[in-house]
Design an enzyme around this catalytic site. Structure first.
Site, PDB file in Angstrom:
ATOM      1  N   LYS A 251       2.032 -10.025  -0.742  1.00 23.55           N
ATOM      2  CA  LYS A 251       1.721  -8.595  -0.644  1.00 23.55           C
ATOM      3  C   LYS A 251       2.071  -7.837  -1.923  1.00 23.55           C
ATOM      4  O   LYS A 251       1.333  -6.983  -2.375  1.00 23.55           O
ATOM      5  CB  LYS A 251       2.478  -7.980   0.530  1.00 23.55           C
ATOM      6  CG  LYS A 251       1.849  -8.386   1.849  1.00 23.55           C
ATOM      7  CD  LYS A 251       1.807  -7.200   2.811  1.00 23.55           C
ATOM      8  CE  LYS A 251       1.008  -7.550   4.056  1.00 23.55           C
ATOM      9  NZ  LYS A 251       1.805  -8.222   5.080  1.00 23.55           N
ATOM     10  N   ARG A 252       3.203  -8.181  -2.524  1.00 23.86           N
ATOM     11  CA  ARG A 252       3.674  -7.456  -3.695  1.00 23.86           C
ATOM     12  C   ARG A 252       2.790  -7.647  -4.917  1.00 23.86           C
ATOM     13  O   ARG A 252       2.820  -6.869  -5.844  1.00 23.86           O
ATOM     14  CB  ARG A 252       5.078  -7.915  -4.057  1.00 23.86           C
ATOM     15  CG  ARG A 252       6.101  -7.145  -3.314  1.00 23.86           C
ATOM     16  CD  ARG A 252       7.454  -7.415  -3.897  1.00 23.86           C
ATOM     17  NE  ARG A 252       8.414  -7.285  -2.826  1.00 23.86           N
ATOM     18  CZ  ARG A 252       9.605  -7.790  -2.834  1.00 23.86           C
ATOM     19  NH1 ARG A 252      10.006  -8.498  -3.858  1.00 23.86           N
ATOM     20  NH2 ARG A 252      10.409  -7.610  -1.821  1.00 23.86           N
TER      21      ARG A 252
END
Ligand code: GLU
Length: 480
Positions: A251-252
């Site tokens: 996600k990051r």
């Protein structure tokens, strides 16, 4: 005549991220390409047999993501097709029939064990330091399968050699083959079983899927053999990794809902270009591709074997390239949601004029607001922007005042076409003895108070004489 039938078969377990969409895009490109010379069909099949992992709303999300990218399916859940339904949870009878064929052929059996018994087998294998294989524990007299027990495949362990259209020649030993579950005790089939049944029924010619399935491939091969169905071409797409190349995209690092990119002002054609070149190239240096070029040029044998790196800066650059390539009218229809609020009352003509000025500077559609707000609303003088500018900071207040006063006077006598303004500005350089880097930057700030703007003469011409002079006066008045 070639006939290519590909499918995208997502599980409705959440939003679509780049890896998933790339798989869909490659499968779609292959089918579109085949349409030029023969038959090409792209199928959207929903694999919803794991009810525990299902997330409400995912199917709609998947469909919207594909539609946004311009990917249309020829057969699928919503519009049907010859092999409907295309949702696996609505095909349970079909899987039962195929399971029955395996039972009748002696190639499937009811699994009689409890969780505890299975656990004990596992412990035994661990203690003996050998891999746990279910087939070492096949029951001698399995019960008749009544659906309350899992149904297991009776495998035929053997070594396999096969060709993957991306990964090349692969091989495994017989240890890679075990008795796996075909139908769970909840009545739903496993992915391992039902995707093979569906691919066979739907006549899929090319299975494109992510690398995470590669270790299961020998099992699939064994099941194709037992079912006596033709194997499709298998194409394993390498993982998409984070920019550092060390971990799978999380996600990051940008593994977000693909539709988020739409909201952030990315063009679908830029995203398709980006995804397609995430692990594929056409063998030349070309980086910017239109969708039509991708359809013509895509080939599985130029998909790289090694993981691709997700570089968001590259996506941004590609987006800028695609924005530049649009006609003004086309771009105008795309930016509807991205104008500053103050543009609400402006005419189409004046908005297009402003848009033409900033088109080359936009990297995302969302840049439009910051690039153009001063055309539609009075900016507030912010002298910080002058004092923090290396060149301008050298001027004293008096010098700034004199320069702006001089500019105002000259411009008030100008005809105010872009050419006339340029002549006035050049003349101003001579009168004041300043460099363009100083004089033009100062005037630009005094009329826009924006961090960047298009060419100064175009900016002033678009603002118009009255507004330009009035803003110069407001800036002069605010200079203490
Ligand atoms: N349902 C699987 C997934 O979402 C599809 C894998 C395949 O394409 O066969 O990962």
């Amino acid at each position: 005549m070639t006939s290519v039938r590909t499918r995208f078969a997502p599980s409705p377990t959440g939003f679509m991220h780049v890896g998933g969409v790339r798989t869909a895009l490659f499968a779609w490109l292959l089918a579109q390409q085949a349409k030029a010379t023969g038959e090409g069909t792209f199928i959207l099949r929903i694999e919803d047999t794991d009810k525990v992992r299902e997330v409400a709303g995912s199917i709609e999300q998947i469909e919207n993501s594909l539609k946004w990218l311009g990917i249309r399916w020829d057969e699928g859940v919503d519009q049907g097709g010859p092999d409907a339904p295309y949702k696996q949870s609505e095909r349970l009878d079909i899987y039962k029939e195929w399971a029955q064929k395996l039972i009748d052929a002696g190639r499937a059996y009811a699994d009689p064990y409890t969780q505890e018994e299975l656990e004990a087998f596992r412990e035994q294998a661990k203690a003996a330091k050998r891999p746990f294989l279910f087939r070492d524990h096949r029951p001698e007299n399995p019960p008749v399968w009544d659906g309350s027990q899992p149904l297991r495949f009776k495998s035929d362990p053997k070594p396999y050699q096969w060709t993957d259209a991306v990964m090349g020649e692969l091989s495994t030993g017989e240890d890679a083959i075990d008795d796996f579950i075909l139908i769970k005790s909840d009545g739903y089939p496993t992915y391992n079983f039902c995707h093979i049944v569906d691919d066979a029924i739907m006549g899929i010619t090319h299975v494109l899927r992510s690398q995470e399935f590669i270790s299961s491939t020998p099992k699939f091969l064994n099941l194709y053999d037992a079912l006596e169905v033709d194997r499709p071409t298998l194409a394993t797409l390498p993982f998409v990794m984070a920019i550092d190349g060390k971990k799978k995209l999380g996600k990051r690092d940008g593994a977000k809902d693909i539709l988020e990119y739409a909201k952030e002002g990315y063009l679908p054609e830029a995203m398709a270009n980006f995804l397609a070149t995430l692990g594929w190239n056409d063998g030349t240096e070309q980086e910017v591709f239109t969708m039509q070029e991708l359809i013509e040029k895509f080939s599985l044998d130029r998909v790289q074997k090694s993981p691709a790196r997700f570089d968001e800066q590259r996506l941004l650059w590609l987006n800028g390239q695609h924005i530049r390539a649009l006609s003004l009218d086309d771009l105008y229809t795309r930016v509807t949601d991205f104008w500053p609020a103050s543009a609400a009352g402006a005419s189409e003509e004046s908005k297009k004029q402003v848009l033409a000025l900033v088109q080359d500077r936009m990297k995302t559609l969302a840049d439009l607001s910051i690039l153009t707000s001063y055309f539609f609303e009075e900016p507030t003088p912010n002298w910080e922007m002058v004092s923090s500018n290396k060149q301008l900071a050298k001027l004293t207040n008096d010098e700034v005042h004199a320069l702006l006063e001089e500019a105002k006077n000259s411009l008030s006598a100008s005809d105010f076409t872009a050419e006339a303004i340029q002549a006035t500005l050049n003349n101003l350089l001579e009168i004041t003895g300043q460099k363009p880097g100083i004089l033009f930057s100062l005037i630009r700030l005094a009329v826009s108070w924006a961090p960047f703007s298009p060419a100064l003469n175009d900016t002033l011409a678009t603002l118009g004489k009255e507004v330009t002079l009035q803003r110069l006066q407001v800036s002069l008045d605010s200079l203490k």
